[in-house]
Scaffold this motif. Structure first.
Motif, mmCIF file in Angstrom:
data_model
loop_
_atom_site.group_PDB
_atom_site.id
_atom_site.type_symbol
_atom_site.label_atom_id
_atom_site.label_comp_id
_atom_site.label_asym_id
_atom_site.label_seq_id
_atom_site.Cartn_x
_atom_site.Cartn_y
_atom_site.Cartn_z
ATOM 1 N N VAL A 51 0.841 -1.204 0.000
ATOM 2 C CA VAL A 51 0.000 0.000 0.000
ATOM 3 C C VAL A 51 0.874 1.252 0.000
ATOM 4 O O VAL A 51 0.561 2.245 -0.677
ATOM 5 N N ALA A 52 1.977 1.219 0.736
ATOM 6 C CA ALA A 52 2.907 2.355 0.727
ATOM 7 C C ALA A 52 3.468 2.575 -0.681
ATOM 8 O O ALA A 52 3.596 3.719 -1.138
ATOM 9 N N LEU A 53 3.797 1.493 -1.375
ATOM 10 C CA LEU A 53 4.274 1.596 -2.756
ATOM 11 C C LEU A 53 3.205 2.223 -3.648
ATOM 12 O O LEU A 53 3.498 3.110 -4.464
ATOM 13 N N SER A 54 1.961 1.793 -3.482
ATOM 14 C CA SER A 54 0.856 2.342 -4.258
ATOM 15 C C SER A 54 0.694 3.834 -4.000
ATOM 16 O O SER A 54 0.557 4.635 -4.934
ATOM 17 N N HIS A 55 0.719 4.219 -2.728
ATOM 18 C CA HIS A 55 0.616 5.640 -2.372
ATOM 19 C C HIS A 55 1.737 6.449 -3.029
ATOM 20 O O HIS A 55 1.488 7.504 -3.636
ATOM 21 N N LEU A 56 2.955 5.980 -2.916
ATOM 22 C CA LEU A 56 4.106 6.762 -3.366
ATOM 23 C C LEU A 56 4.191 6.861 -4.884
ATOM 24 O O LEU A 56 4.551 7.917 -5.419
ATOM 25 N N VAL A 57 3.866 5.778 -5.595
ATOM 26 C CA VAL A 57 3.859 5.860 -7.059
ATOM 27 C C VAL A 57 2.806 6.863 -7.516
ATOM 28 O O VAL A 57 3.044 7.679 -8.421
ATOM 29 N N THR A 58 1.649 6.849 -6.862
ATOM 30 C CA THR A 58 0.589 7.804 -7.215
ATOM 31 C C THR A 58 0.999 9.228 -6.885
ATOM 32 O O THR A 58 0.776 10.153 -7.685
ATOM 33 N N ILE A 59 1.599 9.443 -5.740
ATOM 34 C CA ILE A 59 2.087 10.781 -5.370
ATOM 35 C C ILE A 59 3.120 11.259 -6.390
ATOM 36 O O ILE A 59 3.107 12.427 -6.807
ATOM 37 N N HIS A 60 4.002 10.371 -6.776
ATOM 38 C CA HIS A 60 5.043 10.695 -7.775
ATOM 39 C C HIS A 60 4.401 11.171 -9.080
ATOM 40 O O HIS A 60 4.800 12.203 -9.652
ATOM 41 N N ILE A 61 3.403 10.454 -9.545
ATOM 42 C CA ILE A 61 2.750 10.832 -10.802
ATOM 43 C C ILE A 61 1.939 12.107 -10.626
ATOM 44 O O ILE A 61 1.982 13.014 -11.466
ATOM 45 N N LYS A 62 1.222 12.218 -9.505
ATOM 46 C CA LYS A 62 0.392 13.402 -9.267
ATOM 47 C C LYS A 62 1.223 14.661 -9.070
ATOM 48 O O LYS A 62 0.734 15.776 -9.305
ATOM 49 N N SER A 63 2.468 14.518 -8.646
ATOM 50 C CA SER A 63 3.325 15.697 -8.480
ATOM 51 C C SER A 63 3.539 16.400 -9.811
ATOM 52 O O SER A 63 3.788 17.602 -9.864
ATOM 53 N N LYS A 64 3.432 15.660 -10.911
ATOM 54 C CA LYS A 64 3.582 16.228 -12.243
ATOM 55 C C LYS A 64 2.219 16.476 -12.896
ATOM 56 O O LYS A 64 2.069 17.362 -13.722
ATOM 57 N N PHE A 65 1.244 15.686 -12.517
ATOM 58 C CA PHE A 65 -0.096 15.741 -13.106
ATOM 59 C C PHE A 65 -0.913 16.915 -12.565
ATOM 60 O O PHE A 65 -1.729 17.502 -13.263
ATOM 61 N N GLY A 66 -0.694 17.271 -11.288
ATOM 62 C CA GLY A 66 -1.445 18.361 -10.666
ATOM 63 C C GLY A 66 -2.660 17.861 -9.921
ATOM 64 O O GLY A 66 -3.071 16.707 -10.041
ATOM 65 N N ARG A 67 -3.247 18.742 -9.109
ATOM 66 C CA ARG A 67 -4.384 18.360 -8.268
ATOM 67 C C ARG A 67 -5.633 18.069 -9.077
ATOM 68 O O ARG A 67 -6.362 17.129 -8.804
ATOM 69 N N LEU A 68 -5.920 18.922 -10.073
ATOM 70 C CA LEU A 68 -7.157 18.795 -10.835
ATOM 71 C C LEU A 68 -6.849 18.856 -12.319
ATOM 72 O O LEU A 68 -5.904 19.503 -12.754
ATOM 73 N N SER A 69 -7.684 18.177 -13.102
ATOM 74 C CA SER A 69 -7.429 18.091 -14.537
ATOM 75 C C SER A 69 -8.720 17.721 -15.246
ATOM 76 O O SER A 69 -9.719 17.359 -14.619
ATOM 77 N N ALA A 70 -8.689 17.791 -16.582
ATOM 78 C CA ALA A 70 -9.809 17.283 -17.378
ATOM 79 C C ALA A 70 -9.830 15.765 -17.365
ATOM 80 O O ALA A 70 -10.849 15.148 -17.693
ATOM 81 N N LEU A 71 -8.696 15.147 -16.995
ATOM 82 C CA LEU A 71 -8.621 13.698 -16.925
ATOM 83 C C LEU A 71 -8.874 13.227 -15.496
ATOM 84 O O LEU A 71 -8.559 13.919 -14.532
ATOM 85 N N CYS A 72 -9.433 12.046 -15.373
ATOM 86 C CA CYS A 72 -9.796 11.490 -14.068
ATOM 87 C C CYS A 72 -8.553 11.156 -13.253
ATOM 88 O O CYS A 72 -7.681 10.402 -13.700
ATOM 89 N N GLY A 73 -8.476 11.698 -12.046
ATOM 90 C CA GLY A 73 -7.325 11.462 -11.189
ATOM 91 C C GLY A 73 -7.237 10.039 -10.667
ATOM 92 O O GLY A 73 -6.162 9.584 -10.264
ATOM 93 N N VAL A 74 -8.361 9.308 -10.665
ATOM 94 C CA VAL A 74 -8.341 7.930 -10.185
ATOM 95 C C VAL A 74 -7.483 7.045 -11.095
ATOM 96 O O VAL A 74 -6.988 6.004 -10.676
ATOM 97 N N THR A 75 -7.285 7.471 -12.334
ATOM 98 C CA THR A 75 -6.390 6.703 -13.220
ATOM 99 C C THR A 75 -4.986 6.634 -12.638
ATOM 100 O O THR A 75 -4.313 5.606 -12.756
#
Length: 424
Positions: free
Chosen positions: A292-316
């Motif tokens: 679960v920690a790996l899942s959290h961190l990979v998502t944080i890593h991607i979201k750091s570049k993706f941003g908080r909000l977008s036209a694309l679904c963040g759940v991806t």
């Protein structure tokens, strides 16, 4: 990467949230504005960016029948405690709700779209019979960047940063290689917040499976497994538990969740597919928590570049993290972890965000299933090749391309989504 910086990253991005973060952020801005003025409210104005409007328009608010920008601002102004930040709507009463409705019915609560290029922007103005105040939140759901009282500047600061990570917080760019290496060696006793995310988010998942929430996506999957229509495998387990958590949260469950990078739904979609697979495989608690920690961190890593909000679904992005974690649970290699992320990006990267609502549970279900599928393909050494679409040989370059698509390539899409939503 220094160990303490990754732990600081976890502590920053895993926070307890009571309700969907966009309406809660509106309530926080209103509660903060009200805390600076005395007297009865005569005018309450809320202006928000299009992405905030999308996510605050239709989603349920815990324990309340009201929803939307006006109600979120009104309930925050009459009953919110700004010191509680994203938990400020916890414990509100029917009397509080009625006071919020009274403001709305009096015609003194006005909501509109803000003229701003920021994706996350909330401005609240409160006028009473004696004073006025103005509060702005931007870039981050708790990031108050301006407070004015009677036209005088009280505070101007916050973290004016379009990214959810900043140099001011001594956070640095990660790579999946670094994250994976850290997960293997970190002392499990330092992952108590990750363990808490499992406990809280599983509780709302179980609530969704047992209750009647929204579209009942998770419960319906479970019922069809029991009927023998769907198989009882790790894919359906992941879909059912994760979707049930989203069902309950989007419909206004009063249970808190631990969010990931500002989104409770992402927090659910990061944790619950991994928990469901771990339980199905009967792995140790320590292995599940590391996953679960790996899942959290990979998502944080991607979201750091993706941003908080977008036209694309963040759940991806949560699906990308979960796919990596599922490979870890099944004893895959680092290369297979990266392949799973590549496969997930190549699958769900075009899913749009049309606001927070009951239907989000279907997207959580889809991304959970894709996470399992992508992981199993990776474990069979099957990976989308760089000749396909915008996928690169290097997973980090693929992440960059995906985030560019979300940030730069969908601006007109974002405008059209909001337009179509508001025209209904």
């Amino acid at each position: 990467m220094e160990k303490d910086k990754i732990l600081a990253l976890i502590e920053k991005e895993l926070v307890i949230v009571f309700g969907c973060t966009e309406p809660v952020a509106i309530a926080l801005a209103a509660a903060t504005a009200k805390s600076y003025v005395r007297g009865e409210i005569e005018e309450l104005i809320v202006k928000a960016s299009g992405n905030i409007i999308k996510n605050a328009k239709s989603v349920g608010i815990p324990g309340m029948s009201g929803k939307g920008l006006e109600f979120s601002a009104a309930i925050g102004a009459v009953a919110g405690n700004p010191k509680r930040k994203l938990e400020l709507l916890d414990g509100l009463t029917k009397s509080d709700e009625n006071r919020a409705f009274d403001l709305i019915e009096a015609g003194i609560v006005l909501a509109s779209q803000a003229d701003t290029a920021k994706l996350l922007y909330i401005e609240v103005i409160i006028r009473t019979n004696t004073q006025s105040s103005r509060v702005i939140i931007s870039d981050n759901h708790t990031n108050i960047t301006l407070i004015e009282v009677d036209g005088k500047l009280i505070m101007h600061g916050g973290c004016e940063n379009s990214s959810n990570l900043s140099a001011e917080n001594n956070l640095v760019d990660l790579t999946i290689d670094e994250i994976y290496e850290w997960i293997l060696q970190v002392d499990i006793n330092k992952l108590l917040l990750v363990k808490k995310s499992v406990e809280l988010n599983k509780a709302i998942g179980m609530e969704g499976l047992s209750g009647n929430y929204g579209l009942n996506v998770g419960r319906t999957i479970k019922e069809n497994v029991e009927k023998g229509i769907l198989s009882n495998d790790i894919g359906t387990a992941a879909m059912s538990l994760a979707a049930a958590g989203s069902d309950a949260r989007m419909a206004g469950s009063t249970l808190p969740v631990i969010a990931n990078t500002g989104s409770g739904n992402q927090g659910i979609a990061v944790t619950l597919p991994v928990v469901a697979v771990a339980e199905k495989l009967q792995v140790s608690e320590e292995k599940m928590i590391r996953a679960v920690a790996l899942s959290h961190l990979v998502t944080i890593h991607i979201k750091s570049k993706f941003g908080r909000l977008s036209a694309l679904c963040g759940v991806t992005t949560a699906g990308m993290g979960a796919s990596a974690a599922i490979v870890y649970l099944l004893d895959g290699t680092l290369q297979q972890v990266k392949a799973a992320v590549q496969n997930t990006i190549g699958n769900v990267s075009g899913m749009i965000c049309d606001g927070a609502k009951a239907g989000c549970a279907m997207k959580v279900s889809t991304c959970s299933n894709v996470a399992v599928q992508s992981a199993l393909l990776a474990l069979s050494d099957q990976e989308i090749q760089s000749t396909d679409g915008f996928i690169h040989n290097d997973v980090e370059k693929t992440i960059e391309a995906f985030c560019t698509l979300g940030n730069e390539g969908t601006r007109q899409t974002d405008e059209w989504i909001l337009k179509l939503m508001m025209e209904k």
